[in-house]
Motif scaffolding. Structure first.
Motif, mmCIF file in Angstrom:
data_model
loop_
_atom_site.group_PDB
_atom_site.id
_atom_site.type_symbol
_atom_site.label_atom_id
_atom_site.label_comp_id
_atom_site.label_asym_id
_atom_site.label_seq_id
_atom_site.Cartn_x
_atom_site.Cartn_y
_atom_site.Cartn_z
ATOM 1 N N THR A 219 -13.355 6.542 0.278
ATOM 2 C CA THR A 219 -13.401 5.407 1.318
ATOM 3 C C THR A 219 -14.726 5.522 1.917
ATOM 4 O OG1 THR A 219 -12.390 7.084 2.688
ATOM 5 C CG2 THR A 219 -10.821 5.461 1.634
ATOM 6 N N THR B 52 -18.289 4.500 2.836
ATOM 7 C CA THR B 52 -19.201 3.112 2.501
ATOM 8 C C THR B 52 -20.261 3.246 1.786
ATOM 9 O OG1 THR B 52 -18.091 2.414 4.859
ATOM 10 C CG2 THR B 52 -19.688 1.114 4.100
ATOM 11 N N LYS C 173 -5.668 3.296 6.951
ATOM 12 C CA LYS C 173 -6.359 2.637 7.948
ATOM 13 C C LYS C 173 -5.775 2.385 9.401
ATOM 14 C CE LYS C 173 -6.742 -1.419 5.677
ATOM 15 N NZ LYS C 173 -7.120 -2.536 5.265
ATOM 16 N N SER D 72 -14.145 -1.718 10.576
ATOM 17 C CA SER D 72 -13.158 -2.523 9.761
ATOM 18 C C SER D 72 -12.117 -1.574 8.970
ATOM 19 C CB SER D 72 -13.743 -3.497 8.672
ATOM 20 O OG SER D 72 -14.325 -2.657 7.828
ATOM 21 N N GLN D 73 -12.710 -0.237 8.478
ATOM 22 C CA GLN D 73 -11.939 0.726 7.720
ATOM 23 C C GLN D 73 -11.961 2.109 8.485
ATOM 24 O OE1 GLN D 73 -10.681 0.304 4.454
ATOM 25 N NE2 GLN D 73 -11.209 -1.735 3.986
ATOM 26 N N ARG E 63 -10.637 5.229 9.139
ATOM 27 C CA ARG E 63 -9.405 6.045 8.689
ATOM 28 C C ARG E 63 -9.860 7.557 9.194
ATOM 29 N NH1 ARG E 63 -7.627 3.455 3.930
ATOM 30 N NH2 ARG E 63 -8.727 1.790 3.447
ATOM 31 N N VAL F 67 -6.537 3.077 -2.594
ATOM 32 C CA VAL F 67 -7.765 2.152 -2.586
ATOM 33 C C VAL F 67 -8.333 1.536 -3.860
ATOM 34 C CG1 VAL F 67 -7.835 2.622 -0.142
ATOM 35 C CG2 VAL F 67 -9.192 3.835 -1.655
ATOM 36 N N LYS G 111 -16.053 -4.188 -2.308
ATOM 37 C CA LYS G 111 -15.339 -3.903 -1.127
ATOM 38 C C LYS G 111 -14.017 -3.047 -1.553
ATOM 39 C CE LYS G 111 -12.629 -8.366 -2.254
ATOM 40 N NZ LYS G 111 -12.333 -9.581 -1.604
ATOM 41 N N THR H 202 -6.774 -2.212 -0.295
ATOM 42 C CA THR H 202 -5.581 -1.447 -0.295
ATOM 43 C C THR H 202 -4.668 -2.163 -1.400
ATOM 44 O OG1 THR H 202 -5.983 -0.603 1.917
ATOM 45 C CG2 THR H 202 -3.787 -0.416 0.881
#
Length: 814
Positions: A271, A273, A291, A355-356, A358, A430, A441, A444
């Motif tokens: 996850t 980025t 998330k 946006s993510q 976690r 994911v 991108k 999920t």
């Protein structure tokens, strides 16, 4: 920031530690971090500050008490983490106050961190004896669940034990039994891979290779791992690594592209980025932390004024790296001076990407868990009000005790710890999918919830994109599945996933794939050609529908018709000399018995039943004895007639018609008695013979008693031999009415047929045993009717001039 209670925080904001060569002449410099800033880790540290400020502004949680914080950069290094742990325990004061009790002087009340497992282990061993609780947001090593070694350790992220089991089930779900694995050479990677190997072994998954490496290993070591991946036959690679370690490996792999590989990631990097810049890993799947949404966090992260940036060396470094400029009078070659036009809201960076959220939520929950524990230890709730006394100091041990009981919900997310200090394990599945713009991108596609019953824990609810954008699930097996009809045989010296597919042995089937054993069909069943199904064995018997049965039945009926026609001819010319001279009564009885002999062979054709088995051998035995008795009577008549021609002989009065009839009845009665005893004691019965042929059933009549069968045949043979002997004795009698020659020849045929029958009967398989018996009956019957009656019929029908008394009474000239 100072406060009534200070919470420590440790994050890997840098990934490299500056190494210094010591000269042993001057005091070594404190370890310091170097390299570029990890924007995600910076966001995590800022999220901790956001949570503390949010708590300080709350009127329900810790009212009247201010929390402070001390946040350190460990640069993912164990030595730096150890130094930070000592600072948390001792404080930063260079001189201790020896007058007052300093047991709690300078100590933080609790610690949030570290991000990695190895630094967290080192920190826990140092601050654990001081009962300082440690709540990690991302240290997932299963070893940290051991409360005997790490009694002060808690975490808001699930243990790798759950992730390893989830990854094993994921691999099994897609049918991958032959995979490669790489891991960080750290507590996180080694323990995580060990847990995965245990889970994979239970699922029947094999590893072609398992390689370990670390970011500071020599490049030759990284190259060797990359070469192993390139040369491997496994198309699936599982990486249980930290983002910093895997980044080094992927950079090495990008220099010389390898064949397409399907990557499976642990939550540490899948996850991240920054990792998505490696486009050749598109299609990667893995489990990530759920998330979440943290209201107000994005505004807090973007609220960076120039004064805030300048006041923090870390924020200054981040700002300069992000906008490629320099703040104030700081020296930076080739960089312009930051002029205030930089807009962080337009910055595309992991720091600003909310946006993510976690791991950020894990930090947020860790801070709140500590705050709730402090609240329970320092505050008193009376009726509807809460009173907190900031002047009553509580010890970290009390916070540690209360932390074990924490159970609350924040922003819709439950927070609690089990006996091992672990939360409920919940993951999102994911998938790295390419967008229309070509960027990767994070989508999920499923979830894993360890709290659900077995069989419901793992769910996939969306289509996945695989390596190179494919939609078909990649295949990664050492050996293709063994199809039904074969069995697995392990290859010597290879893992259990490498095997050969061997066809099932004769008579055995296997209707499943990839099983090591075949099993036998039931007795009355036999495998099909593919050996994957048991089919009923075909039942074989001599049938009227097959060529052999039709031929035998035709000859049987034809023989009976021939006997009837012969009888009709004899009856039509019953007054003629040739008929009268050959004992017409015994001739008609012989023809009748021959008709029965021909017809009894029909009982041998068709499916054996209880009645047909009782009838066929007894009818055959009795009719043939009746036939032999008639022939024997005719032979005796010839002999007696010749004796009667001698002067003074009156022998014919002792062998007239009544005596002839009595002879036939007596000989036949003996056979009837033998058959009756046979049927009473052990009669024939229908039997499914499974022994002659493995692949089909022979439906036959079992003899019941072999003694009875051979007694019937033996008695017929005895009469035949007796007839043959008498016929031989009478063959040279001179009269034309003498039948002895014809009877001799017919008995020769009869005996030859039945002597040949015995070995043929014993050696013929299946329905051919019955065919041999029918052939013997028909051959001997045709031999009798043709040898005895054909010459007479020829004379009657073709040479009527010889059918006179004068010709019959004429003596042979010889």
């Amino acid at each position: 920031m100072d406060g009534d209670y200070v919470i420590g925080g440790v994050f890997s904001i840098h990934y490299y530690m500056h190494t210094v060569n010591h000269n042993y002449k001057t005091m070594p410099e404190p370890p310091r971090c170097t390299g570029s800033i990890d924007s995600r880790e910076l966001r995590l540290s800022r999220a901790m500050i956001f949570a503390i400020e949010e708590i300080n502004n709350s009127t329900e949680l810790l009212p009247g008490i201010k929390l402070g914080y001390q946040i350190y950069d460990s640069c993912a290094s164990v030595p730096v983490a150890v130094q930070v742990a000592f600072q948390f325990s001792n404080g930063l004061d260079p001189v201790f106050d020896t007058v007052e009790d300093c047991s709690q002087s300078g100590m933080v009340i609790a610690v949030v961190g570290e991000t990695g497992s190895s630094p967290s282990i080192s920190m826990s061993r140092i601050i654990g004896p001081f009962n300082i609780p440690q709540v990690s947001h991302f240290a997932t090593c299963a070893c940290l669940s051991n409360k005997q070694q790490y009694p002060n350790f808690f975490r808001t992220v699930p243990s790798d034990q759950f992730q390893a089991e989830a990854l094993a089930k994921l691999v099994k779900h897609f049918g991958w039994t032959w995979i490669g694995a790489v891991r960080s050479d750290s507590d996180y990677g080694n323990n995580g891979m060990a847990s995965f190997l245990d889970a994979a072994r239970k699922e029947g998954i094999c590893l072609e290779y398992s390689e370990s490496f670390y970011w500071n290993h020599p490049r030759s070591r990284i190259q060797r791992v990359a070469d192993v991946i390139r040369r491997s036959t496994a198309t699936v690679v599982l990486a249980f690594t930290s983002p910093g370690d895997l980044r080094i490996l992927l950079e090495e792999l990008s220099l010389e592209p390898s064949p397409p590989r399907q990557w499976i990631g642990s939550e540490a990097w899948v996850t991240d980025t920054d990792m998505r810049r490696f486009s050749f890993c598109s299609g990667a799947i893995g489990f990530g932390i759920q998330k979440s949404v943290i209201p107000g966090l994005r505004d807090f992260l973007l609220d960076l004024s120039s004064s805030k940036v300048v006041a923090s060396s870390v924020l200054t470094e981040f700002w300069e790296d992000a906008f490629n400029c320099r703040m104030g009078k700081r020296e930076a070659i080739g960089k312009r001076l930051c002029d205030g036009t930089e807009d962080i809201k337009r910055l595309q960076s992991p720091y600003t990407d909310t946006s993510q959220l976690r791991i950020t939520n894990m930090v947020y929950k860790a801070v709140y868990a500590i705050a709730y524990a402090i609240h329970k230890a320092a505050c008193q709730e009376t009726h509807s009000t809460t009173q907190c006394d900031k002047f009553t100091r509580i010890e970290s041990k009390e916070v540690l005790t209360q932390l074990k009981k924490v159970n609350f919900s924040k922003n819709g997310y439950d927070v609690s710890f089990d006996a091992n200090g672990d939360p409920v394990a919940r993951y999102e599945l994911v998938n790295w999918q390419k967008s229309e713009s070509g960027s990767i991108k994070l989508v999920t596609v499923g979830k894993y919830d360890a709290s659900l019953p077995v069989g419901q824990k793992f769910q996939i609810n969306r289509n996945l994109t695989w390596v190179d954008g494919g939609t078909q699930v990649p295949i990664s097996v050492c050996t293709d599945s063994c199809p039904p009809g074969t069995r697995k045989v392990l290859q010597k010296g290879k893992p259990i996933c490498c095997y050969d597919c061997i066809p099932c042995p004769e008579g055995e089937i296997n209707n499943a794939t990839d099983t090591p054993d075949c099993f036998s069909c039931p007795k009355e069943f036999w495998p099909n050609a593919e050996r994957d199904t048991c089919l009923p064995k075909p039942v074989e018997f001599l049938s009227y529908n097959e060529v052999l049965g039709i031929i035998l039945a035709t000859f049987s009926v034809g023989g009976a018709c021939l006997a009837i026609i012969t009888a009709a001819v004899f009856y039509r010319h019953r007054t003629s000399p040739i008929v009268r001279a050959n004992n017409s009564e015994l001739s008609f009885l012989l023809l009748f018995s021959l008709t029965l002999c021909f017809l009894c062979s029909l009982t041998f054709i068709g499916a054996p039943s209880e009645y047909s088995c009782l009838l066929r051998h007894t009818a055959f035995g009795i009719t043939f004895v009746l036939c032999m008795s008639c022939v024997l009577g005719k032979t005796i008549v010839v002999l007696m007639a010749f004796r009667a021609t001698l002067p003074g002989s009156n022998v014919m009065k002792w062998f007239g018609p009544p005596q002839q009839r009595m002879t036939v009845v007596s000989f036949t009665f003996i056979q009837v008695l033998i058959c009756t005893i046979w049927l009473v004691l052990s009669p024939p019965f229908p039997l499914k013979n499974l022994n002659i042929y493995k692949e089909r059933i022979i439906l036959e009549c079992a003899l019941g008693s072999a003694v009875g069968f051979w007694a019937v045949l033996g008695y017929i043979g005895l009469l035949a031999v007796f007839c043959f002997v008498l016929a031989v004795l009478a063959r040279k009698l001179p009269d034309n009415f003498n039948e002895a020659k014809l009877i001799t020849f017919s008995m020769l045929i009869f005996c030859a047929v039945w002597i040949t029958f015995i070995p043929a009967y014993l050696t013929s398989p299946g329905k051919f045993t019955v065919a041999v018996e029918i052939f013997a009956i028909l051959a001997s019957s045709f031999g009798l009717i043709l040898c005895i009656f054909a010459p007479k019929c020829f004379t009657i029908l073709v040479k009527p001039e010889k059918n006179t008394r004068k010709h019959i009474m004429n003596k042979n000239q010889s």
